[in-house]
Every structure is written in structure tokens, then in C-alpha cells.
Enzyme design. Sequence first.
Site, PDB file in Angstrom:
ATOM      1  CE1 TYR A  29      33.645  33.861  41.125  1.00  0.00           C
ATOM      2  CE2 TYR A  29      33.523  31.478  41.403  1.00  0.00           C
ATOM      3  CZ  TYR A  29      33.618  32.593  40.578  1.00  0.00           C
ATOM      4  OH  TYR A  29      33.692  32.418  39.219  1.00  0.00           O
TER       5      TYR A  29
ATOM      6  CG  HIS B  88      39.103  34.481  38.203  1.00  0.00           C
ATOM      7  ND1 HIS B  88      38.575  34.566  39.469  1.00  0.00           N
ATOM      8  CD2 HIS B  88      38.048  34.565  37.352  1.00  0.00           C
ATOM      9  CE1 HIS B  88      37.262  34.691  39.387  1.00  0.00           C
ATOM     10  NE2 HIS B  88      36.923  34.703  38.106  1.00  0.00           N
TER      11      HIS B  88
END
Length: 314
Positions: A52, A135
Site C-alpha cells: 500500500y 498477501h
Amino acid sequence: MNSLDLGKAGKLGFGGAGIGNLYRAIPDGEALATVLAAWDAGIRYFDTAPHYGLGLSEQRLGAVLRDKPRDEFVISTKVGRLLEPSSDGGQDPEGFDVPATTRRVWDFSEKGIRRSIEDSLERLGLDHVDIAYLHDPDVHDLAAGISQGLPALEKLRSEGVVRAIGVGINSAEAALECVEAADLDLVMLAGRYTLLEQPGVPLLDRCVERRTGVVSVGAYNSGLLAQAEVPDNAHYNYDQAPPDVLERARALAAVCRGYGVELPTAALQFPLRHPAVVNVTAGATSPEQVATNAARMQTPVPEELWEALEGVGR
């Protein structure tokens, strides 16, 4: 779950992709005010990832949380992508409005996962994270995620480096493979168990049997269910929603309206109807969005509405 009861952190979590400048840049002050608003609203679960904003989300989240009592909140980050220096210049090519001073390198090895946690702690300014998710193994290499990444996370948990482990994933089918292959505490499932669509039901049912908690993200289906009236330009799966999907969302909105409930309120609360779901985490890029999400989670929804919504728009 093995060593962490996420339910004690509350039903609503804060997702950190937006404060990593997802799609658009937001000033530091606005980002920090947004995290503070989440804290002030009683939110005690915060999720982030190196992905992010090339670490920006972790930096901004840590700037606020490291001044809070460490035993009063739960924080998760993700592993699987390392950030390496880059001299390519320009902006990040993966949707975040940040300079591309680093680049993402996939690494599901134990060495890579350990380094990822260490790097995240440095950016956060904390001495530990509570939860580590592998992830997007469904995006990169599911087989490697199962054979390398998940055993590495199990080892880190056994050593006390993290309290809980899981996967952060978009595919319910891939998530189910991970749940069967490892002793996971949590699955963070994006967009696959929502008011609009529930392909994740077999996964969630199995999670109940395995005592694996589910954190639901993407409850608004990329914004499609985020407004009381569904606009023509609504997004779904990060793209323009096709006409048939718009029609289904509007059918849901009409039923909600008949019971005096706004569509996004029902959408945010819906995942908690399943016993596997321990938290609904929603992103925000302003204090106002945080306040809106918190209010939606507290708004009473009559049981009759849930019954009326069964089968609508599907």
C-alpha cells in the site's frame, strides 16, 4: 483461533490502502487525521501492507499508533512482497499515487518473510505486529504460498514473532486451499462474501469447522454498494460496473429503502451474519468517511430486511 481473539478489537476495522494514496494522493495531515478519527470512533483493529503506497500506509499508520497504548489495539500487515530500491523514477505503476523510489519483489521464502516483517516494523515504528497475512498468493504463486509461505508464517508464530497468521486474498477457492493446508488463525477475504455475492460460503463454512476467523474486506464491492442510490458510473471489481450488476445492486437498494435502511449500511453489516466472520474492515481517506462507516455499523437493521434480501438480485 490459536492465540488472538480479534473479536475483542470490535466489529469494524480500519483498512490502510487509502492512506497509502490508492488512486489519489492525500496530504499527510489528512491521512493522520483519518487514522486518529478511527481511533476516536473506537476502532482498535488496523490493517496495512508494504504494497500500500510502497510503505507509505505503514509509515502513516505507525505515526499515529505508536503513541497509543500498545495493548489497546491490534495491527496486521502482510508479507510476500519486499520493497527494493529503484532508480526507474516516475510514479508507482500499481495504482498508488506515490513516487516509485522502490519496487515490489515477490518473495514467499522464509528469509524473505522474516525480512518483510522486520522492514514493516521499521516503517511502523513498532516492536511487533499482531497478525501477518501472506498477501495475494492467488495472484502470484499459490503453490509456493502453500509450500513455502504458510509454513514460514507458522514458524514465526511458534517463535512468538507474531501472534496470529493468515492469508489476505481475493479468491475464495484459493483461500480454502490455504485453510486446508495450514493452521491459519485468520483469512482476510476481499469482496467474495458481500450483500451482492457470496461465492465464499463454502470457505466460510469450513472456517467455522477449522476455527479460523474471517476478516471481511471489500464489503462495498469496490464502491458499488457504497451509496444509498447506485449511480450509473459505480465501480465493481475496480472497473466500471456492467449493466446487469448495476441492476442487481439497485434491486438490493430498493429492498433496503423499503425497510428504512440505506444500502451501504446493510452492505457493511451483512458479512457479520455468518458465524465465521469476526470483523469487517473498511478503508477510509478522510475523517468523515471513518465517521460514516462507524455510524453505519451501529445503525439497527431489522431482521425482516435480511429475510427480504435473501435471493434478491442474484
